[in-house]
Each structure stands twice: as C-alpha cells, then as structure tokens.
Scaffold this motif. Structure first.
Motif, PDB file in Angstrom:
ATOM      1  N   ALA A 446       1.001  -1.030  -0.049  1.00  0.00           N
ATOM      2  CA  ALA A 446      -0.047   0.146   0.099  1.00  0.00           C
ATOM      3  C   ALA A 446       0.697   1.114   0.100  1.00  0.00           C
ATOM      4  O   ALA A 446       0.544   2.298  -0.478  1.00  0.00           O
ATOM      5  CB  ALA A 446      -1.014  -0.045   1.269  1.00  0.00           C
ATOM      6  N   ASN A 447       1.904   1.235   0.553  1.00  0.00           N
ATOM      7  CA  ASN A 447       2.771   2.443   0.968  1.00  0.00           C
ATOM      8  C   ASN A 447       3.965   2.545  -0.238  1.00  0.00           C
ATOM      9  O   ASN A 447       4.211   3.933  -0.363  1.00  0.00           O
ATOM     10  CB  ASN A 447       3.643   2.790   2.264  1.00  0.00           C
ATOM     11  CG  ASN A 447       2.349   2.715   3.444  1.00  0.00           C
ATOM     12  OD1 ASN A 447       1.314   2.961   3.313  1.00  0.00           O
ATOM     13  ND2 ASN A 447       3.043   2.453   4.682  1.00  0.00           N
ATOM     14  N   LYS A 448       3.867   1.904  -0.886  1.00  0.00           N
ATOM     15  CA  LYS A 448       5.016   1.895  -2.136  1.00  0.00           C
ATOM     16  C   LYS A 448       4.385   2.092  -3.722  1.00  0.00           C
ATOM     17  O   LYS A 448       3.664   1.558  -3.732  1.00  0.00           O
ATOM     18  CB  LYS A 448       5.892   0.915  -2.052  1.00  0.00           C
ATOM     19  CG  LYS A 448       6.844   0.670  -0.632  1.00  0.00           C
ATOM     20  CD  LYS A 448       7.805  -0.168  -0.826  1.00  0.00           C
ATOM     21  CE  LYS A 448       8.718  -0.082   0.629  1.00  0.00           C
ATOM     22  NZ  LYS A 448       9.791  -1.334   0.614  1.00  0.00           N
ATOM     23  N   GLU A 449       4.914   3.010  -4.080  1.00  0.00           N
ATOM     24  CA  GLU A 449       4.512   3.565  -5.473  1.00  0.00           C
ATOM     25  C   GLU A 449       4.566   2.502  -6.353  1.00  0.00           C
ATOM     26  O   GLU A 449       3.597   2.523  -7.609  1.00  0.00           O
ATOM     27  CB  GLU A 449       5.018   4.988  -5.967  1.00  0.00           C
ATOM     28  CG  GLU A 449       4.808   5.952  -5.185  1.00  0.00           C
ATOM     29  CD  GLU A 449       5.729   7.238  -5.784  1.00  0.00           C
ATOM     30  OE1 GLU A 449       6.791   6.932  -6.197  1.00  0.00           O
ATOM     31  OE2 GLU A 449       5.269   8.593  -5.448  1.00  0.00           O
ATOM     32  N   ASP A 450       5.578   1.744  -6.423  1.00  0.00           N
ATOM     33  CA  ASP A 450       5.854   0.813  -7.510  1.00  0.00           C
ATOM     34  C   ASP A 450       5.713  -0.637  -7.154  1.00  0.00           C
ATOM     35  O   ASP A 450       6.205  -1.670  -7.464  1.00  0.00           O
ATOM     36  CB  ASP A 450       7.430   0.909  -7.837  1.00  0.00           C
ATOM     37  CG  ASP A 450       8.333   0.730  -6.549  1.00  0.00           C
ATOM     38  OD1 ASP A 450       7.770   0.636  -5.439  1.00  0.00           O
ATOM     39  OD2 ASP A 450       9.444   0.524  -6.806  1.00  0.00           O
ATOM     40  N   ALA A 463       5.895   6.982 -14.669  1.00  0.00           N
ATOM     41  CA  ALA A 463       5.948   6.803 -13.307  1.00  0.00           C
ATOM     42  C   ALA A 463       5.436   5.532 -12.841  1.00  0.00           C
ATOM     43  O   ALA A 463       4.402   4.886 -13.867  1.00  0.00           O
ATOM     44  CB  ALA A 463       5.403   7.716 -12.450  1.00  0.00           C
ATOM     45  N   PRO A 464       5.501   4.986 -11.672  1.00  0.00           N
ATOM     46  CA  PRO A 464       4.729   3.561 -11.250  1.00  0.00           C
ATOM     47  C   PRO A 464       3.141   4.048 -10.966  1.00  0.00           C
ATOM     48  O   PRO A 464       3.042   5.262 -11.005  1.00  0.00           O
ATOM     49  CB  PRO A 464       5.446   3.371  -9.939  1.00  0.00           C
ATOM     50  CG  PRO A 464       6.285   4.489  -9.421  1.00  0.00           C
ATOM     51  CD  PRO A 464       6.639   5.354 -10.784  1.00  0.00           C
ATOM     52  N   PRO A 504      -6.615   3.883 -22.658  1.00  0.00           N
ATOM     53  CA  PRO A 504      -5.442   3.838 -23.397  1.00  0.00           C
ATOM     54  C   PRO A 504      -4.328   2.868 -23.100  1.00  0.00           C
ATOM     55  O   PRO A 504      -4.286   2.775 -21.706  1.00  0.00           O
ATOM     56  CB  PRO A 504      -4.915   5.308 -23.699  1.00  0.00           C
ATOM     57  CG  PRO A 504      -5.252   5.666 -22.234  1.00  0.00           C
ATOM     58  CD  PRO A 504      -6.556   5.045 -21.763  1.00  0.00           C
ATOM     59  N   THR A 505      -3.509   2.578 -23.720  1.00  0.00           N
ATOM     60  CA  THR A 505      -2.316   1.606 -23.439  1.00  0.00           C
ATOM     61  C   THR A 505      -1.218   2.232 -24.190  1.00  0.00           C
ATOM     62  O   THR A 505      -1.123   2.119 -25.433  1.00  0.00           O
ATOM     63  CB  THR A 505      -2.566   0.049 -23.621  1.00  0.00           C
ATOM     64  OG1 THR A 505      -3.788  -0.175 -23.143  1.00  0.00           O
ATOM     65  CG2 THR A 505      -1.398  -0.936 -23.214  1.00  0.00           C
ATOM     66  N   PRO A 506      -0.039   2.633 -23.289  1.00  0.00           N
ATOM     67  CA  PRO A 506      -0.126   2.723 -21.985  1.00  0.00           C
ATOM     68  C   PRO A 506      -0.926   3.939 -21.586  1.00  0.00           C
ATOM     69  O   PRO A 506      -1.233   4.918 -22.355  1.00  0.00           O
ATOM     70  CB  PRO A 506       1.397   2.988 -21.739  1.00  0.00           C
ATOM     71  CG  PRO A 506       1.774   3.834 -23.092  1.00  0.00           C
ATOM     72  CD  PRO A 506       1.144   3.151 -24.335  1.00  0.00           C
ATOM     73  N   ASN A 507      -1.317   3.753 -20.505  1.00  0.00           N
ATOM     74  CA  ASN A 507      -2.237   4.812 -19.881  1.00  0.00           C
ATOM     75  C   ASN A 507      -1.362   5.886 -19.012  1.00  0.00           C
ATOM     76  O   ASN A 507      -0.585   5.718 -18.157  1.00  0.00           O
ATOM     77  CB  ASN A 507      -3.397   4.346 -18.807  1.00  0.00           C
ATOM     78  CG  ASN A 507      -3.910   5.367 -18.000  1.00  0.00           C
ATOM     79  OD1 ASN A 507      -4.724   6.132 -18.473  1.00  0.00           O
ATOM     80  ND2 ASN A 507      -3.751   5.523 -16.674  1.00  0.00           N
ATOM     81  N   LYS A 508      -1.472   7.104 -19.315  1.00  0.00           N
ATOM     82  CA  LYS A 508      -0.649   8.189 -18.540  1.00  0.00           C
ATOM     83  C   LYS A 508      -1.656   9.090 -17.729  1.00  0.00           C
ATOM     84  O   LYS A 508      -1.084  10.197 -17.502  1.00  0.00           O
ATOM     85  CB  LYS A 508       0.110   8.981 -19.521  1.00  0.00           C
ATOM     86  CG  LYS A 508       0.979   8.238 -20.572  1.00  0.00           C
ATOM     87  CD  LYS A 508       1.740   8.823 -21.556  1.00  0.00           C
ATOM     88  CE  LYS A 508       2.543   7.858 -22.716  1.00  0.00           C
ATOM     89  NZ  LYS A 508       3.188   8.646 -23.799  1.00  0.00           N
ATOM     90  N   HIS A 509      -2.659   8.614 -17.323  1.00  0.00           N
ATOM     91  CA  HIS A 509      -3.628   9.713 -16.462  1.00  0.00           C
ATOM     92  C   HIS A 509      -3.152   9.382 -15.091  1.00  0.00           C
ATOM     93  O   HIS A 509      -3.851   8.649 -14.168  1.00  0.00           O
ATOM     94  CB  HIS A 509      -5.320   9.098 -16.568  1.00  0.00           C
ATOM     95  CG  HIS A 509      -6.233  10.050 -16.353  1.00  0.00           C
ATOM     96  ND1 HIS A 509      -7.218   9.903 -15.842  1.00  0.00           N
ATOM     97  CD2 HIS A 509      -6.007  11.365 -16.560  1.00  0.00           C
ATOM     98  CE1 HIS A 509      -7.899  10.928 -15.415  1.00  0.00           C
ATOM     99  NE2 HIS A 509      -7.089  11.874 -15.892  1.00  0.00           N
TER     100      HIS A 509
END
Length: 539
Positions: A446-450, A463-464, A504-509
């Motif tokens: 939960a606490n880590k972006e990646d 970004a992750p 979309p793939t990849p998604n950048k939102h």
C-alpha cells in the motif's frame, strides 16, 4: 498434519464471531497472579471456532428455509494479549521483534529529536488516540465482545467485569465472608473501549460492501469451499493464520499453537471529503452538473479507485457497467426502489436480490499483470490483494474482521464536503505472522508507489502506479499543516484511467490524491488457543 482443532481456536479468528454490534474493551493487568485465576473463570465462556461455526450454520439454514425472522439473541467473547501483557503473565516470549515492540514503535513516524530506531512507520504521532500511546500507558489486552444489540454488549461486559472483580464494591453491612475472597478483588484496570455496529448490507462508510474477499482456509473451511476458492483468491494453508498450523515456518513457543496474531487499528474515514474529491475528478460534473449521466461517471470513477462497484461486483469481471440496476445513487435507497419494482412485477424481491448478490459477491477472478483496462493497477483491492500480479501472494493474506463505527453520512453532510461526525473502521486482522500479513500489505504494497509490482513500463515509463489511494501513506511532513485531508504540493499521485473513453495503453492519466483514511492508533495482540490459556496463562 492433523487439521486444526475447532474446539481450541477462538471463534473470531475463524469463522468469525457473529455480530450486529461489537465492543473492544482494552485493559491493563494490575495483579498478574490474581488475573490468572480470573482468566481461568472466563476461559470456559469464550466462544470457540466450533461454537461460532454451529451458530452461523444454524442462522444460514434458517435463512435458506425461509424460517429466519428478526434478530436472534446471542453474545460472544474472545480475548487477546499484547506482548507486555503476556510478559506480565510469565508466558514464554515470542522471538518476534515486531510483535514484542508493539504497534507504536512499528507504525509511527519519528518527531524531531526522537530516536528513529523507535519509530519505523508513517503514522503521524499526533493523530493517535492517547490511549494507544506510551504516554497513555501500555495496553496489556483486549476483550472482543459481540452481540445482536447494544443491550447485549452491556450485559456481557458486565459479566466480564464481574469475572475479573471490577466494580465489585463490598457491602459494609454484610458480615458474611465471601465464598472466595480472591474473586472480590480486581485484577485489571479498564483503560478504554471502542464500539462498532454493522451497517446495512455490510457496507463500510465510503459506501462499499466490505469483507467480500476472505481467504478460504484449508482444514477449516469445507472441501467444497476450497475447490470453489481455486477460481479466484487462492485457498491458504492453516499455518498462514494459525501459529503451528500446516505451512507455518515460525519457531514460536509450543503454548502458542493454534493461536493467531491480532492486529487492531482504528481508521477514521472522511467520507464527505472522499466524495468531494471523486466529484472534482469527474469531468461531466464540471460540464453538466449532477445529471444522471454525470452521476454514472462519478460512480464509475470512484469504483475504479476501490476496484469494485459499491455492491461488490469486481471491475475485473464487470469493467464498464455495474450489474446492479440503478434506480437511485444512494445504495440503500436504490435497494428499496428495486424491491418495490420487483414486487410490482410480481417477483420475489428477496430472491431477486440474492441473485444479484451471487453476481456481486463473487471472488472467482484474478488479474492479468499485463492489463489494467478493467481494474486499475492502483485500485485499492488490487494494491492490497494483487492475486496473480504477485507470485505467491497467498502467503501474505490475512483474515479481516473489522466493523464500522460512527453514524452514516447523510446526503447533506456529503454535499457539504466536510466531515461533521467521527466515523470509520475498527480494523481487525488475524495472521500467523504480522510481518508476512498486515505489515507486508501496508508497508510493502500500500505505501510504495511501485508495489506490489512496478508497472511503470505499462504507463509510458512516466512513473509507477502510485501508493494506495485509500490506505497508502507518505511521511507526515507531506501533509498540509491546517488540513488533515490534504497534502502539500506536489501531492502524491496515482494512475487511474480516464472513464470517458476506452482505456489507452499505455495509460498516462495520473491524479493527485488526498488523505481520507486517518490511522488513530492501535496495538498488536496475540489471541491464544483455549489450551494455550489453560496451560500457560492461567498457571
């Protein structure tokens, strides 16, 4: 290895204590030798897994037969101890620093001047209720009490107090010596208590049906349930939950066998603020106002944050449309209108709703690590329960037993965007290892972006996916000083695909998130087996 002994396991661990209302009574042991005698009086009255299973089976049978009417009177009691409480009783200690040092040391963030080795988490110390903090005095244990009504809780806690000599003032006019003077003296000090109640349809305060995906335990659940579970959340060995069970590799004391580590956490939920944030991120509300179409988009966006539709249907199986017909945006009002509609159509409303529940409450799904066009990688249930995204994820599963507290959020309070009442979740989980269970899910996923898996390459290498938008944490200094729900700029972000168009793939939102779940403290406990208490804690 023989299957777990259901007569020996406390019932809240498995299958869980039946409840409409629940009371957690935290105590401090003041006279260890006397406490042992008092505990011996209580142990025969504790609710075992066998007792809880029989009661629940009886209720389910009556419901299936159509003979269940109204509330059935019941009460249940379980008990658990902190490391400090077990030490007072002279129990052979665990070789487990996380449990032995307690939740304050494991989950709070250091203040200026603090010894950083004594604060290993991201909880803001200022947010914790003082009763959970060292300055409030350490907790030695907790009684878990459930019942069908608040009156039953009052009656049950009264009997527990009597068993431990609390509040038994001697009558100065009574010259007759007590039959057992020991039982007329208190062995505990009651520190404080927290009470919860089940909301309609087992929802939590944000409005989602809670507790759907619970692990099926081999050796405790039926073979049929174990086979069914293989379609979704993998069945787990008993040793994932019970110390000394099949698959448990720990080296804990023999007396701890068939006990389980209990994590208790109080989570405040800022529901109006969560609803307002979802609204601000729903484009049609900005352009159209709260039209039926905008309300549908709001529902879809908020469901992507969670990973399920409010009635429970997983987005992985129903990515575009909630299988529950929508007559009204409020879940319980919608249910009422659906019942009225079915009745007019000559259908049995209860039977129709059960059909919907079978669809909504299914756990027969997993994730494709290559795809988030259905359920986003950053969705709460995917971050905390990654399934096939993460190899061998089942070793990190836990049994969740939480209950909401506080009043429902009415429409006017939601519309105001600011919480006017204290409400949230009294979170409880059971696992044979806090490190592998709760702690791993919170700190590593939960606490880590990646994490659980770094999906940066699936999102244009920008970004992750981000921290968990519901329970994920960053250090307290990232918070706005004057608003507990806001972060300083730049706020942490999470990747949630735009609901207005095909994903979309990849998604950048990426969307800046806020802080709607606030940890108010808790403790790590151990819920011993019946034999463990009799053989190690009562002598």
């Amino acid at each position: 290895m023989a299957p777990p002994n259901k007569e020996n396991i406390q019932g809240d661990i498995w299958p869980r204590l039946s409840k409409k209302h629940e009371l957690f009574v935290f105590f401090r042991i003041t006279d260890p030798q006397l406490f042992k005698k008092h505990l011996a009086v209580l142990v025969p009255n504790l609710t075992t897994a066998r007792h809880a299973e029989k009661f629940r089976s009886g209720i389910y049978k009556k419901k299936a037969e159509g003979t269940f009417q109204g509330l059935v009177h019941f009460s249940a009691i379980n008990v658990a101890f902190s490391a400090k409480g077990l030490a007072k009783l002279g129990a052979e200690p665990f070789n487990d620093d996380v449990f032995n040092n307690g939740q304050w040391e494991d989950l709070t963030y250091p203040l200026a001047g603090d010894d950083k080795t004594k604060h290993n988490g991201l909880d803001d110390q200022h947010d914790w209720f003082h009763q959970f903090t060292p300055r409030g005095g350490y907790l030695d244990g907790v009684f878990t009490i459930t019942g069908e009504s608040e009156k039953t809780l009052v009656d049950t806690i009264k009997s527990v107090k009597q068993a431990f000599g609390v509040g038994l003032e001697p009558n100065p006019n009574d010259k007759t010596p007590p039959a057992d003077p020991i039982l007329d003296k208190p062995s505990i000090q009651l520190v404080f208590q927290q009470q919860g109640h089940v909301l309609d349809d087992d929802r939590e305060h944000f409005g989602w049906v809670d507790g759907i995906s619970q692990p099926v335990v081999i050796g405790l659940d039926t073979d049929a349930k174990v086979e069914e579970a293989k379609k979704g959340l993998k069945p787990i060995q008993a040793g994932t939950i019970l110390v000394g069970g099949e698959g448990d590799q720990s080296n804990h004391p023999a007396w701890a066998k068939e006990g389980s580590f209990m994590v208790f956490r109080t989570y405040e939920q800022r529901t109006p603020e969560f609803v307002a944030w979802c609204g601000r991120n729903t484009k049609k509300i900005a352009t159209e106002g709260m039209t039926a179409r905008a309300a549908g988009e709001l529902r879809k966006f908020s469901s992507r944050v969670i990973g399920r539709w409010p009635n429970g249907a997983p987005l992985e199986l129903h990515p575009d449309e909630d299988p529950t017909p929508m007559e009204h945006p409020e879940p319980m009002q919608n249910k009422k209108l659906l019942f009225e509609k079915w009745k007019k159509e000559g259908k049995d409303p209860e039977a129709e709703y059960k059909k919907l529940e079978l669809v909504n409450h299914t756990d027969a799904f997993t994730y494709d690590p290559e795809d988030q066009t259905k359920c986003p990688y950053a969705a709460h249930i995917r971050k905390c329960g990654p399934r096939d995204d993460f190899p061998n994820y089942e070793r990190h599963l836990m049994l969740r037993r939480g209950i909401p507290y506080g009043p429902l959020t009415e429409i006017n309070e939601k519309g105001g965007g600011v919480s006017q009442h204290d409400r949230g979740l009294l979170f409880v989980s059971y696992q044979s290892s806090i490190t592998n269970g709760f702690r791993f899910v919170q700190k590593e996923w939960a606490n880590k972006e990646d994490k659980p898996v770094d999906f940066t390459d699936k999102m244009g290498n920008i970004a992750p996916q981000g921290i968990d938008a519901i329970i994920g944490q960053v250090p307290p200094e990232y918070r706005e000083e004057d608003n507990v729900t806001k972060y300083e700029h730049p706020a942490p972000v999470a990747n949630f695909p735009d609901v207005e168009k095909p994903v979309p793939t990849p998604n950048k939102h990426y969307i800046p998130i806020e802080r709607w779940v606030i940890p108010r403290g808790g403790e790590y406990f151990f819920a011993p087996s019946i034999s463990g208490m009799k053989e190690a804690l009562c002598k």
